[in-house]
Design a protein around this motif. Structure first.
Motif, PDB file in Angstrom:
ATOM      1  N   GLU A 440       0.828  -1.206   0.000  1.00  0.00           N
ATOM      2  CA  GLU A 440       0.000   0.000   0.000  1.00  0.00           C
ATOM      3  C   GLU A 440       0.868   1.265   0.000  1.00  0.00           C
ATOM      4  OE1 GLU A 440      -2.610   0.435   3.330  1.00  0.00           O
ATOM      5  OE2 GLU A 440      -3.291   2.391   2.575  1.00  0.00           O
ATOM      6  N   SER A 441       1.866   1.301   0.885  1.00  0.00           N
ATOM      7  CA  SER A 441       2.677   2.521   0.980  1.00  0.00           C
ATOM      8  C   SER A 441       3.444   2.769  -0.315  1.00  0.00           C
ATOM      9  CB  SER A 441       3.620   2.454   2.176  1.00  0.00           C
ATOM     10  OG  SER A 441       4.431   1.304   2.095  1.00  0.00           O
ATOM     11  N   SER A 443       2.407   1.716  -3.347  1.00  0.00           N
ATOM     12  CA  SER A 443       1.523   1.823  -4.517  1.00  0.00           C
ATOM     13  C   SER A 443       1.236   3.281  -4.893  1.00  0.00           C
ATOM     14  CB  SER A 443       0.211   1.084  -4.245  1.00  0.00           C
ATOM     15  OG  SER A 443      -0.468   1.740  -3.202  1.00  0.00           O
ATOM     16  N   ARG A 444       1.247   4.170  -3.875  1.00  0.00           N
ATOM     17  CA  ARG A 444       0.963   5.592  -4.167  1.00  0.00           C
ATOM     18  C   ARG A 444       1.946   6.135  -5.197  1.00  0.00           C
ATOM     19  NH1 ARG A 444       1.440   5.540   2.156  1.00  0.00           N
ATOM     20  NH2 ARG A 444      -0.656   4.819   2.599  1.00  0.00           N
ATOM     21  N   GLU A 504       3.739  -5.563  -8.382  1.00  0.00           N
ATOM     22  CA  GLU A 504       3.264  -4.266  -7.868  1.00  0.00           C
ATOM     23  C   GLU A 504       3.369  -3.172  -8.939  1.00  0.00           C
ATOM     24  OE1 GLU A 504       4.903  -3.143  -3.972  1.00  0.00           O
ATOM     25  OE2 GLU A 504       5.408  -5.257  -3.713  1.00  0.00           O
TER      26      GLU A 504
END
Ligand code: ATP
Length: 534
Positions: A440-441, A443-444, A504
């Protein structure tokens, strides 16, 4: 004014108090708890001069006794003893030691129970005054002993660096080039209760009966006897400073030799295995006598021994004593080796070996990867706190023309995204210097790069958790602008961590090896020491 005690060297009996100018009879009986009929009930008479600090001993018994260096055989034979002198009520038996303690040094019991080390500074001004006096008259190897005699040398209790380090130097300490240094808890003393931690300030006894004799021998062999101890309880409120100070007075009395005690009251460079206490000893607390490391040694029980190193023994709680000795270059002994003559036993090696770093290691893996690309790109760093991300960013990425974005300085990931957009708009390549442990961190940033059709690579720091903890400790000692990172943050990172993968959206995953590069020789020396406690 002194107080005078006659302390048994053979037992834990309460010391016999000799009041100023009051004759006191010592012999067989309840006072000494000795029942041996060879000892007369009235064996010696003592009279303390607490103003001048000497004890007059008169032989009144039947069988020979020894006081200081004199053998007393004849009735009414008299000698004068001073602090530290020994009395053997029968020759080679029933040993006592004369102790004069400056009354000034007795702790004030009222309203001091909550004193922090810092608060103690004010309360100890009288004692600190003695330190100044002592410094100018200290009985080091080069000072005329008659001068030291003329000017009374007192115990001193000195606070260094706002109380992070405390130095207690007892009367009679002589500075020497040979240092016999010991840990305190588990080495010189242990608990009477048998518990791991003392249940109260009086819950202690000497660890081995051989200790006073061994220390006396060291003194005769020309060593200064030093204790180097971590006492974080002094700053976290678990140990009251005045209780601890009284305990040290009592321990000194029981040991019967002058000692110098270095006490680390919290964390930081003074806490073992870091060598702040040793450095203070050699640079500021040994007169001007240079210390000969090769002839000195350190003895402690935190030696990294595995469980069952002797029948029924648990594993050592840490290796800090052995590591301190290694850091300084001192010979090391466990208490059992030193006091009991036991053989050495195997011990655990630290998980991270700071001396074995390879300065030639390729920076990136695979080794054909390179930092600079022809095209604009985004690099997302991944790594533990302290794994060297900012070092890499500063010494490699910035130099290759990348903009560096760091969440610590910007505050939130949203701000990081905004600044990233701005940098990309201006055509720059960007490196994101955050821990980025999970998908998540990361993916930004991956999303933003891919929306612009830019490649996004992931650079993972090849730094183990213990190595990162070591770096973190090193940073604590060398860079006060960076807040220390707690173990809890490391655990959070570990629990969130997801191994980065190409799925990813990364175009490449690169490992960044730790290639050591230091600002100075001093930094390198410090870095290559053991800094972690286990
Ligand atoms: N290659 C290196 N050679 C020598 N020292 C290094 C190296 N890399 C990092 N260090 C030292 O290790 C400490 C931690 O490094 P750094 O601040 O770069 O870690 P970080 O991963 O950015 O940590 P954080 O995420 O907590 O900001 C610093 O004191 C730094 O000087």
């Amino acid at each position: 004014m002194f107080s005078c005690k006659i302390v048994s060297c053979d037992s834990d009996n309460i010391p016999i108090a000799a009041e100023h100018n009051k004759p006191l009879i010592i012999g067989r009986g309840p006072l000494t708890k000795i029942k041996d009929p060879r000892l007369s009930r009235n064996h010696i008479e003592v009279v303390a001069d607490c103003e001048k600090g000497f004890l007059k001993v008169t032989f009144v018994g039947a069988n020979t006794c020894k006081a200081g260096n004199s053998i007393l055989k004849t009735k009414n034979e008299t000698v004068e003893l001073k602090h530290g002198d020994a009395i053997e009520l029968l020759e080679n038996q029933y040993s006592f030691r004369v102790e004069f303690c400056p009354v000034l040094n007795q702790p004030v019991k009222s309203d001091t129970s909550s004193s922090s080390p810092q608060e103690m500074v004010g309360k100890q001004t009288t004692l600190n005054h003695f330190l100044t006096k002592r410094k100018s008259t200290s009985a080091d190897d080069t000072v005329d002993p008659s001068l030291a005699k003329k000017q009374k040398i007192e115990d001193t209790w000195e606070e260094v660096d706002g109380g992070k380090l405390i130095v207690f130097t007892t009367e009679g300490v002589q500075h020497k080039s040979k240092i016999a240094a010991f840990d305190l808890d588990g080495t010189i003393i242990t608990t009477q209760s048998g518990k791991v931690f003392p249940t109260n300030p009086q819950d202690w006894k000497l660890n081995f009966s051989q200790i006073p004799g061994k220390l006396k021998q060291l003194l005769e062999d020309g060593f200064k006897i030093v204790i180097i101890t971590n006492q974080a309880g002094l700053s976290n409120g678990k140990l009251k400073p005045l209780d601890f100070r009284q305990k040290l007075f009592d321990i000194r009395a029981k040991l019967g030799v002058p000692i110098q005690v270095f006490i680390s009251s919290g964390s930081g460079i003074y806490r073992k295995p870091a060598i702040g206490m040793w450095n203070h000893l050699t640079e500021h607390a040994n007169g001007s006598v240079p210390v000969d490391v090769g002839s000195s040694f350190y003895c402690g029980d935190a030696a990294g021994r595995e469980a069952k190193w002797a029948p029924g023994k648990k594993k050592d709680h840490s290796s800090v004593d052995r590591l301190l000795a290694t850091n300084v270059g001192l010979k090391f002994y466990t208490p059992e080796e030193f006091f009991l003559g036991h053989r050495s036993v195997p011990h655990k090696q630290p998980d991270f070996e700071p001396r074995n770093l390879d300065a030639e290691i390729p920076l990136l893996e695979p080794s054909d990867s390179s930092l600079s690309q022809d095209k604009q790109e985004v690099i997302v760093l991944v790594g533990f706190p302290g794994s060297g991300k900012s070092h890499f960013a500063k010494h490699h990425a910035l130099q290759s023309g990348y903009d560096v974005i760091n969440r610590d300085s910007l505050g939130t990931w949203q701000k990081c995204v905004t600044v990233l957009e701005r940098s990309l708009d201006s055509g720059k390549s960007v490196l994101i210097d955050n821990t980025n442990p999970d998908v998540e961190s990361r993916s930004r940033f991956v999303r933003l790069a891919s929306a612009r059709g830019l490649p996004c690579r992931c650079f993972v720091m090849n730094t183990s958790v213990t190595h990162a903890l070591h770096n973190n400790k090193f940073r604590e000692f060398t860079d006060t602008s960076h807040a220390p990172v707690s173990r809890m943050i490391f655990n959070v990172y570990k629990s969130k961590f997801q191994d980065p993968s190409l799925e990813e959206g990364f175009t490449e995953i690169v490992r960044v090896n730790f290639r050591p590069a230091f600002r100075s020789v001093e930094d390198e020396r410090l870095y290559k020491m053991y800094l972690l406690e286990d």
